[in-house]
Design a protein around this motif. Structure first.
Motif, PDB file in Angstrom:
ATOM      1  N   ASP A 146       0.839  -1.190   0.000  1.00  0.00           N
ATOM      2  CA  ASP A 146       0.000   0.000   0.000  1.00  0.00           C
ATOM      3  C   ASP A 146       0.878   1.245   0.000  1.00  0.00           C
ATOM      4  N   PRO A 147       0.746   2.120  -1.026  1.00  0.00           N
ATOM      5  CA  PRO A 147       1.579   3.330  -1.080  1.00  0.00           C
ATOM      6  C   PRO A 147       1.002   4.507  -0.297  1.00  0.00           C
ATOM      7  N   THR A 148      -0.085   4.308   0.456  1.00  0.00           N
ATOM      8  CA  THR A 148      -0.732   5.400   1.161  1.00  0.00           C
ATOM      9  C   THR A 148       0.173   5.950   2.262  1.00  0.00           C
ATOM     10  N   CYS A 149       0.118   7.251   2.453  1.00  0.00           N
ATOM     11  CA  CYS A 149       0.921   7.913   3.480  1.00  0.00           C
ATOM     12  C   CYS A 149       0.478   7.435   4.862  1.00  0.00           C
ATOM     13  N   PRO A 150       1.382   6.948   5.701  1.00  0.00           N
ATOM     14  CA  PRO A 150       1.001   6.465   7.041  1.00  0.00           C
ATOM     15  C   PRO A 150       0.634   7.595   8.008  1.00  0.00           C
ATOM     16  N   LEU A 151       0.921   8.849   7.663  1.00  0.00           N
ATOM     17  CA  LEU A 151       0.595   9.966   8.556  1.00  0.00           C
ATOM     18  C   LEU A 151      -0.836  10.446   8.344  1.00  0.00           C
ATOM     19  N   CYS A 152      -1.146  10.865   7.107  1.00  0.00           N
ATOM     20  CA  CYS A 152      -2.493  11.379   6.835  1.00  0.00           C
ATOM     21  C   CYS A 152      -3.460  10.280   6.414  1.00  0.00           C
ATOM     22  N   GLU A 153      -2.930   9.150   5.897  1.00  0.00           N
ATOM     23  CA  GLU A 153      -3.734   8.005   5.457  1.00  0.00           C
ATOM     24  C   GLU A 153      -4.776   8.413   4.414  1.00  0.00           C
ATOM     25  N   GLU A 154      -4.401   9.394   3.576  1.00  0.00           N
ATOM     26  CA  GLU A 154      -5.342   9.869   2.557  1.00  0.00           C
ATOM     27  C   GLU A 154      -4.776   9.769   1.144  1.00  0.00           C
ATOM     28  N   GLU A 155      -3.523  10.173   0.963  1.00  0.00           N
ATOM     29  CA  GLU A 155      -2.926  10.201  -0.372  1.00  0.00           C
ATOM     30  C   GLU A 155      -1.692   9.313  -0.419  1.00  0.00           C
ATOM     31  N   HIS A 161       4.764  14.862  -1.663  1.00  0.00           N
ATOM     32  CA  HIS A 161       3.766  14.823  -0.595  1.00  0.00           C
ATOM     33  C   HIS A 161       4.430  14.951   0.771  1.00  0.00           C
ATOM     34  N   VAL A 162       5.552  14.271   0.967  1.00  0.00           N
ATOM     35  CA  VAL A 162       6.236  14.315   2.259  1.00  0.00           C
ATOM     36  C   VAL A 162       6.795  15.701   2.543  1.00  0.00           C
ATOM     37  N   LEU A 163       7.385  16.333   1.535  1.00  0.00           N
ATOM     38  CA  LEU A 163       8.083  17.598   1.750  1.00  0.00           C
ATOM     39  C   LEU A 163       7.157  18.802   1.794  1.00  0.00           C
ATOM     40  N   SER A 164       5.961  18.715   1.181  1.00  0.00           N
ATOM     41  CA  SER A 164       5.170  19.944   1.054  1.00  0.00           C
ATOM     42  C   SER A 164       3.666  19.788   1.205  1.00  0.00           C
ATOM     43  N   PHE A 165       3.078  18.614   1.044  1.00  0.00           N
ATOM     44  CA  PHE A 165       1.632  18.519   0.894  1.00  0.00           C
ATOM     45  C   PHE A 165       0.906  17.698   1.954  1.00  0.00           C
ATOM     46  N   CYS A 166       1.615  17.059   2.844  1.00  0.00           N
ATOM     47  CA  CYS A 166       0.928  16.238   3.849  1.00  0.00           C
ATOM     48  C   CYS A 166       0.308  17.159   4.909  1.00  0.00           C
ATOM     49  N   ARG A 167      -0.981  16.963   5.231  1.00  0.00           N
ATOM     50  CA  ARG A 167      -1.673  17.870   6.146  1.00  0.00           C
ATOM     51  C   ARG A 167      -1.233  17.677   7.594  1.00  0.00           C
ATOM     52  N   VAL A 168      -0.736  16.496   7.955  1.00  0.00           N
ATOM     53  CA  VAL A 168      -0.325  16.248   9.343  1.00  0.00           C
ATOM     54  C   VAL A 168       0.903  17.081   9.717  1.00  0.00           C
ATOM     55  N   PRO A 169       1.998  17.044   8.957  1.00  0.00           N
ATOM     56  CA  PRO A 169       3.124  17.933   9.279  1.00  0.00           C
ATOM     57  C   PRO A 169       2.745  19.412   9.224  1.00  0.00           C
ATOM     58  N   LEU A 170       1.820  19.765   8.322  1.00  0.00           N
ATOM     59  CA  LEU A 170       1.377  21.151   8.238  1.00  0.00           C
ATOM     60  C   LEU A 170       0.669  21.571   9.519  1.00  0.00           C
ATOM     61  N   ALA A 171      -0.200  20.684  10.035  1.00  0.00           N
ATOM     62  CA  ALA A 171      -0.922  20.998  11.265  1.00  0.00           C
ATOM     63  C   ALA A 171       0.007  21.003  12.470  1.00  0.00           C
ATOM     64  N   ASN A 172       1.041  20.167  12.465  1.00  0.00           N
ATOM     65  CA  ASN A 172       1.967  20.090  13.590  1.00  0.00           C
ATOM     66  C   ASN A 172       3.048  21.163  13.554  1.00  0.00           C
ATOM     67  N   GLY A 173       3.089  21.945  12.478  1.00  0.00           N
ATOM     68  CA  GLY A 173       4.083  22.999  12.391  1.00  0.00           C
ATOM     69  C   GLY A 173       5.442  22.543  11.913  1.00  0.00           C
ATOM     70  N   ARG A 174       5.542  21.362  11.323  1.00  0.00           N
ATOM     71  CA  ARG A 174       6.849  20.867  10.861  1.00  0.00           C
ATOM     72  C   ARG A 174       7.366  21.690   9.680  1.00  0.00           C
ATOM     73  N   TYR A 175       6.482  22.037   8.769  1.00  0.00           N
ATOM     74  CA  TYR A 175       6.910  22.837   7.622  1.00  0.00           C
ATOM     75  C   TYR A 175       7.351  24.223   8.072  1.00  0.00           C
ATOM     76  N   THR A 176       6.628  24.801   9.046  1.00  0.00           N
ATOM     77  CA  THR A 176       7.017  26.113   9.576  1.00  0.00           C
ATOM     78  C   THR A 176       8.365  26.031  10.276  1.00  0.00           C
ATOM     79  N   TRP A 177       8.583  24.956  11.041  1.00  0.00           N
ATOM     80  CA  TRP A 177       9.862  24.772  11.727  1.00  0.00           C
ATOM     81  C   TRP A 177      11.001  24.678  10.713  1.00  0.00           C
ATOM     82  N   ARG A 178      10.787  23.927   9.626  1.00  0.00           N
ATOM     83  CA  ARG A 178      11.821  23.796   8.593  1.00  0.00           C
ATOM     84  C   ARG A 178      12.099  25.146   7.943  1.00  0.00           C
TER      85      ARG A 178
END
Length: 245
Positions: A146-155, A161-178
Protein backbone atom coordinates in the motif's frame (compact mmCIF):
# COMPACT_ATOMS: atom_id res chain seq x y z
CA UNK A 1 43.53 19.86 -31.56
CA UNK A 2 46.70 21.22 -29.96
CA UNK A 3 48.65 18.54 -31.80
CA UNK A 4 46.98 19.38 -35.12
CA UNK A 5 47.74 23.08 -34.70
CA UNK A 6 51.33 22.51 -33.68
CA UNK A 7 54.13 23.73 -35.94
CA UNK A 8 56.13 20.61 -35.11
CA UNK A 9 55.67 18.02 -37.88
CA UNK A 10 56.48 15.18 -35.46
CA UNK A 11 53.74 16.15 -33.01
CA UNK A 12 51.18 16.26 -35.81
CA UNK A 13 51.77 12.56 -36.48
CA UNK A 14 51.07 11.51 -32.88
CA UNK A 15 47.95 9.38 -32.56
CA UNK A 16 45.13 10.91 -30.46
CA UNK A 17 44.40 9.61 -26.99
CA UNK A 18 42.08 6.67 -26.57
CA UNK A 19 38.51 7.53 -25.60
CA UNK A 20 35.58 5.66 -24.16
CA UNK A 21 33.95 2.86 -26.11
CA UNK A 22 31.68 4.12 -28.87
CA UNK A 23 33.08 7.66 -28.77
CA UNK A 24 35.95 8.78 -30.99
CA UNK A 25 37.74 12.05 -30.39
CA UNK A 26 38.46 12.70 -34.06
CA UNK A 27 34.86 12.15 -35.13
CA UNK A 28 33.56 14.39 -32.33
CA UNK A 29 35.95 17.19 -33.29
CA UNK A 30 35.07 16.98 -36.98
CA UNK A 31 31.35 16.99 -36.21
CA UNK A 32 31.77 19.98 -33.89
CA UNK A 33 33.62 21.89 -36.61
CA UNK A 34 30.86 21.11 -39.10
CA UNK A 35 28.23 22.37 -36.64
CA UNK A 36 30.20 25.57 -36.07
CA UNK A 37 30.52 26.09 -39.82
CA UNK A 38 26.76 25.62 -40.18
CA UNK A 39 26.11 28.16 -37.41
CA UNK A 40 28.46 30.56 -39.16
CA UNK A 41 26.28 30.41 -42.29
CA UNK A 42 23.08 30.92 -40.29
CA UNK A 43 24.43 33.88 -38.37
CA UNK A 44 23.11 35.31 -35.12
CA UNK A 45 19.45 34.62 -34.38
CA UNK A 46 17.49 36.62 -31.83
CA UNK A 47 15.35 34.87 -29.23
CA UNK A 48 12.94 36.27 -26.67
CA UNK A 49 12.39 40.01 -26.31
CA UNK A 50 16.02 41.08 -26.64
CA UNK A 51 16.67 43.62 -29.34
CA UNK A 52 18.85 43.30 -32.40
CA UNK A 53 22.54 43.44 -31.63
CA UNK A 54 22.16 42.34 -28.00
CA UNK A 55 23.44 38.81 -28.67
CA UNK A 56 27.05 38.41 -29.74
CA UNK A 57 29.07 35.32 -30.57
CA UNK A 58 32.67 34.52 -31.32
CA UNK A 59 32.95 34.14 -35.09
CA UNK A 60 35.08 31.31 -36.43
CA UNK A 61 36.91 33.25 -39.20
CA UNK A 62 38.13 35.95 -36.79
CA UNK A 63 38.94 33.62 -33.89
CA UNK A 64 42.48 32.75 -32.84
CA UNK A 65 43.83 29.21 -32.62
CA UNK A 66 43.05 29.02 -28.90
CA UNK A 67 39.57 30.41 -29.47
CA UNK A 68 39.03 27.75 -32.14
CA UNK A 69 39.83 25.06 -29.58
CA UNK A 70 37.51 26.67 -27.01
CA UNK A 71 34.66 26.85 -29.53
CA UNK A 72 35.06 23.19 -30.48
CA UNK A 73 35.21 22.08 -26.83
CA UNK A 74 32.11 24.12 -26.03
CA UNK A 75 30.27 22.62 -29.01
CA UNK A 76 31.19 19.06 -27.98
CA UNK A 77 30.08 19.70 -24.41
CA UNK A 78 26.79 21.16 -25.61
CA UNK A 79 26.08 18.11 -27.77
CA UNK A 80 26.96 15.65 -24.97
CA UNK A 81 24.70 17.58 -22.58
CA UNK A 82 21.87 17.36 -25.12
CA UNK A 83 22.35 13.60 -25.38
CA UNK A 84 22.32 13.30 -21.57
CA UNK A 85 19.09 15.31 -21.39
CA UNK A 86 17.39 13.18 -24.06
CA UNK A 87 18.37 10.01 -22.21
CA UNK A 88 17.14 11.43 -18.90
CA UNK A 89 13.76 12.38 -20.40
CA UNK A 90 13.28 8.77 -21.53
CA UNK A 91 13.69 7.53 -17.95
CA UNK A 92 10.35 7.71 -16.18
CA UNK A 93 11.68 8.02 -12.64
CA UNK A 94 15.35 9.03 -12.73
CA UNK A 95 14.46 11.72 -15.29
CA UNK A 96 11.85 13.45 -13.15
CA UNK A 97 14.25 16.36 -12.58
CA UNK A 98 13.80 17.38 -16.23
CA UNK A 99 10.20 18.38 -15.43
CA UNK A 100 11.10 20.73 -12.59
CA UNK A 101 9.83 24.25 -13.20
CA UNK A 102 11.82 27.36 -12.24
CA UNK A 103 14.35 25.28 -10.31
CA UNK A 104 17.78 26.84 -9.86
CA UNK A 105 20.65 24.70 -11.06
CA UNK A 106 23.18 23.81 -8.43
CA UNK A 107 26.81 23.31 -9.37
CA UNK A 108 28.53 20.92 -6.95
CA UNK A 109 32.28 20.54 -7.24
CA UNK A 110 34.29 17.48 -6.28
CA UNK A 111 35.65 19.44 -3.34
CA UNK A 112 32.08 20.00 -2.10
CA UNK A 113 31.33 16.29 -2.45
CA UNK A 114 34.39 15.22 -0.48
CA UNK A 115 33.53 17.61 2.35
CA UNK A 116 29.87 16.53 2.61
CA UNK A 117 28.58 14.11 5.20
CA UNK A 118 27.72 10.77 3.63
CA UNK A 119 24.09 10.91 4.73
CA UNK A 120 23.68 14.40 3.29
CA UNK A 121 25.29 13.43 -0.01
CA UNK A 122 23.13 10.32 -0.20
CA UNK A 123 19.98 12.39 0.39
CA UNK A 124 20.91 14.94 -2.29
CA UNK A 125 21.57 12.28 -4.92
CA UNK A 126 18.56 10.12 -4.13
CA UNK A 127 16.16 13.07 -3.83
CA UNK A 128 17.34 14.44 -7.18
CA UNK A 129 16.49 11.17 -8.92
CA UNK A 130 13.43 10.42 -6.74
CA UNK A 131 14.99 7.32 -5.24
CA UNK A 132 14.15 7.97 -1.58
CA UNK A 133 12.23 5.15 0.17
CA UNK A 134 8.80 6.77 0.09
CA UNK A 135 5.77 4.50 0.27
CA UNK A 136 5.16 5.02 -3.45
CA UNK A 137 8.69 3.92 -4.32
CA UNK A 138 8.57 1.02 -1.86
CA UNK A 139 5.37 -0.16 -3.57
CA UNK A 140 7.11 0.06 -6.96
CA UNK A 141 10.00 -1.94 -5.57
CA UNK A 142 7.58 -4.60 -4.25
CA UNK A 143 8.59 -3.89 -0.64
CA UNK A 144 5.10 -2.86 0.53
CA UNK A 145 1.64 -3.32 -0.88
CA UNK A 146 0.00 0.00 0.00
CA UNK A 147 1.58 3.33 -1.08
CA UNK A 148 -0.73 5.40 1.16
CA UNK A 149 0.92 7.91 3.48
CA UNK A 150 1.00 6.47 7.04
CA UNK A 151 0.59 9.97 8.56
CA UNK A 152 -2.49 11.38 6.83
CA UNK A 153 -3.73 8.00 5.46
CA UNK A 154 -5.34 9.87 2.56
CA UNK A 155 -2.93 10.20 -0.37
CA UNK A 156 -0.01 8.27 -1.83
CA UNK A 157 3.23 9.13 -0.08
CA UNK A 158 5.49 10.62 -2.74
CA UNK A 159 8.54 12.80 -2.11
CA UNK A 160 6.51 15.91 -3.00
CA UNK A 161 3.77 14.82 -0.59
CA UNK A 162 6.24 14.32 2.26
CA UNK A 163 8.08 17.60 1.75
CA UNK A 164 5.17 19.94 1.05
CA UNK A 165 1.63 18.52 0.89
CA UNK A 166 0.93 16.24 3.85
CA UNK A 167 -1.67 17.87 6.15
CA UNK A 168 -0.33 16.25 9.34
CA UNK A 169 3.12 17.93 9.28
CA UNK A 170 1.38 21.15 8.24
CA UNK A 171 -0.92 21.00 11.27
CA UNK A 172 1.97 20.09 13.59
CA UNK A 173 4.08 23.00 12.39
CA UNK A 174 6.85 20.87 10.86
CA UNK A 175 6.91 22.84 7.62
CA UNK A 176 7.02 26.11 9.58
CA UNK A 177 9.86 24.77 11.73
CA UNK A 178 11.82 23.80 8.59
CA UNK A 179 11.22 27.22 7.05
CA UNK A 180 12.42 28.97 10.21
CA UNK A 181 15.57 26.83 10.46
CA UNK A 182 16.51 27.58 6.83
CA UNK A 183 15.80 31.28 7.34
CA UNK A 184 17.85 31.28 10.54
CA UNK A 185 20.80 29.71 8.73
CA UNK A 186 20.57 32.30 5.95
CA UNK A 187 20.42 35.24 8.33
CA UNK A 188 23.32 33.88 10.38
CA UNK A 189 25.49 33.45 7.29
CA UNK A 190 24.66 36.94 6.01
CA UNK A 191 25.29 38.47 9.42
CA UNK A 192 28.70 36.81 9.62
CA UNK A 193 29.66 38.22 6.24
CA UNK A 194 28.55 41.68 7.33
CA UNK A 195 31.22 41.76 10.04
CA UNK A 196 34.30 43.74 8.96
CA UNK A 197 36.68 40.88 9.75
CA UNK A 198 34.61 38.49 7.60
CA UNK A 199 33.77 40.82 4.71
CA UNK A 200 37.23 42.44 4.69
CA UNK A 201 35.65 45.89 4.50
CA UNK A 202 38.02 48.74 3.69
CA UNK A 203 37.37 52.34 4.65
CA UNK A 204 35.83 54.41 1.86
CA UNK A 205 36.57 58.07 1.38
CA UNK A 206 35.97 60.69 -1.28
CA UNK A 207 38.52 63.07 -2.66
CA UNK A 208 37.88 66.75 -3.17
CA UNK A 209 36.75 66.15 -6.73
CA UNK A 210 34.12 63.66 -5.63
CA UNK A 211 36.11 60.62 -6.78
CA UNK A 212 35.47 57.46 -4.77
CA UNK A 213 38.28 55.37 -3.31
CA UNK A 214 38.32 52.03 -1.48
CA UNK A 215 41.65 51.52 0.20
CA UNK A 216 44.23 52.62 -2.33
CA UNK A 217 42.00 51.88 -5.36
CA UNK A 218 39.99 54.50 -7.17
CA UNK A 219 36.69 53.24 -8.63
CA UNK A 220 34.03 54.84 -10.80
CA UNK A 221 31.24 52.45 -9.79
CA UNK A 222 31.21 50.16 -6.72
CA UNK A 223 29.40 47.49 -8.73
CA UNK A 224 32.29 47.18 -11.17
CA UNK A 225 34.99 46.26 -8.66
CA UNK A 226 36.30 42.80 -9.52
CA UNK A 227 35.84 40.09 -6.86
CA UNK A 228 34.33 42.59 -4.44
CA UNK A 229 31.91 41.39 -1.81
CA UNK A 230 28.56 43.20 -1.92
CA UNK A 231 28.95 44.00 1.77
CA UNK A 232 32.16 45.89 1.00
CA UNK A 233 30.21 48.59 -0.83
CA UNK A 234 28.45 49.83 2.33
CA UNK A 235 28.87 49.05 6.01
CA UNK A 236 25.38 50.01 7.23
CA UNK A 237 23.53 46.82 6.23
CA UNK A 238 20.68 45.63 8.50
CA UNK A 239 19.36 42.05 8.53
CA UNK A 240 15.65 41.62 9.36
CA UNK A 241 13.91 38.23 9.41
CA UNK A 242 10.55 37.06 10.78
CA UNK A 243 11.99 34.28 12.93
CA UNK A 244 10.00 33.60 16.13
CA UNK A 245 11.93 34.30 19.30
Amino acid sequence: MMLDNSNDTVLKTVNPLLSRKGWKVGDAINEAKENLAFKEHIGITQTGKSGLGITSIQRWPTATTKEHRDLVIQEIRSKEESKRLVKAIQQSQQGQWTNWKEAMQRSITWNDIWQMLLLRLSFIIRSTYDMLPSMTNLAKWMKVGDPTCPLCEEESQTMKHVLSFCRVPLANGRYTWRHNRVLEELTTTISNHMKPEAANINHKFFSGGGKMWIGSKRITSPLLVKNQNIFEINDDWIVAADIPG
